[in-house]
Design a protein around this motif. Sequence first.
Motif, PDB file in Angstrom:
ATOM      1  N   ASP A 128       7.343  11.364   0.594  1.00  0.00           N
ATOM      2  CA  ASP A 128       6.255  12.040  -0.120  1.00  0.00           C
ATOM      3  C   ASP A 128       4.973  11.220  -0.029  1.00  0.00           C
ATOM      4  OD1 ASP A 128       8.021  13.977  -0.893  1.00  0.00           O
ATOM      5  OD2 ASP A 128       8.207  13.284  -2.975  1.00  0.00           O
ATOM      6  N   PRO A 129       3.825  11.878  -0.137  1.00  0.00           N
ATOM      7  CA  PRO A 129       2.573  11.125  -0.267  1.00  0.00           C
ATOM      8  C   PRO A 129       2.630  10.228  -1.500  1.00  0.00           C
ATOM      9  CG  PRO A 129       2.139  13.443   0.162  1.00  0.00           C
ATOM     10  CD  PRO A 129       3.601  13.335  -0.110  1.00  0.00           C
ATOM     11  N   GLU A 130       1.927   9.120  -1.461  1.00  0.00           N
ATOM     12  CA  GLU A 130       2.018   8.148  -2.546  1.00  0.00           C
ATOM     13  C   GLU A 130       1.459   8.657  -3.867  1.00  0.00           C
ATOM     14  OE1 GLU A 130      -2.102   5.715  -1.473  1.00  0.00           O
ATOM     15  OE2 GLU A 130      -0.163   4.711  -1.368  1.00  0.00           O
ATOM     16  N   ARG A 178      -0.183  21.156  -3.427  1.00  0.00           N
ATOM     17  CA  ARG A 178      -1.410  20.572  -3.957  1.00  0.00           C
ATOM     18  C   ARG A 178      -2.120  21.623  -4.795  1.00  0.00           C
ATOM     19  NH1 ARG A 178      -4.570  16.225  -2.337  1.00  0.00           N
ATOM     20  NH2 ARG A 178      -3.293  15.981  -0.448  1.00  0.00           N
ATOM     21  N   GLU A 202       5.762  13.409   4.799  1.00  0.00           N
ATOM     22  CA  GLU A 202       5.309  12.369   5.718  1.00  0.00           C
ATOM     23  C   GLU A 202       6.460  11.732   6.503  1.00  0.00           C
ATOM     24  OE1 GLU A 202       3.081   9.640   3.370  1.00  0.00           O
ATOM     25  OE2 GLU A 202       1.348  10.977   3.199  1.00  0.00           O
TER      26      GLU A 202
END
Length: 203
Positions: A128-130, A178, A202
């Motif tokens: 995952d995105p941070e 998002r 990712e």
Amino acid sequence: MNGRRMRAAVAASLLAAALAGCGIRSTEVPTDFGPAPSRVPCVMSGSSIASQSGSGVPAQVFLVCAAQLVTVDRTVRIPGEKAATDRVAIAQALLDELATPPSDSEKDAGFATDVRGGTTVSGPAEGDPEDALRLSEPPEELSAFALAQIVCTLAGSAGAAEDHTVIMGGPADDPLRRYACTPEVRSRPGTVAPPVKTVKPER
């Protein structure tokens, strides 16, 4: 009494009778129906706001009032030594605050919340995105008002991404999305859903 005075008197009598027949009563005293209602919904008095204060970190959460989202000042407690920079801890504290029933003064002003207690927040899973947040239940299963409250509250906090959007998903491999808080969402949260884009993993 001459003829002219007689005719004037008769005309005055007829006019008075006509007014009485129409239900119109002449008066020299202005009628007073009392002051117009002054209670403004979604606004608390200064004393009510002061009563909400306490020890902790000042924060703003979005509650529902008059079918809109309105910010309310709250004080949240964030445990941990890195509380000020811990995105997950901040997000959890705000979520818990949203799930807390409004105070009596907030209820009197028309505030309510559609967020239910028990939902937890965790950080990004592998790949995952941070700046992603994982809820214990899929966001799409939340009510329209609850989702709008959470998105708009987190969008203005340290739990948001750099562009003030919120990347959220449910547990495990639930797709990340998002979310954005827009003026349209704040004004019509029950009918206008937060704009959303799917976030690719990712991995």
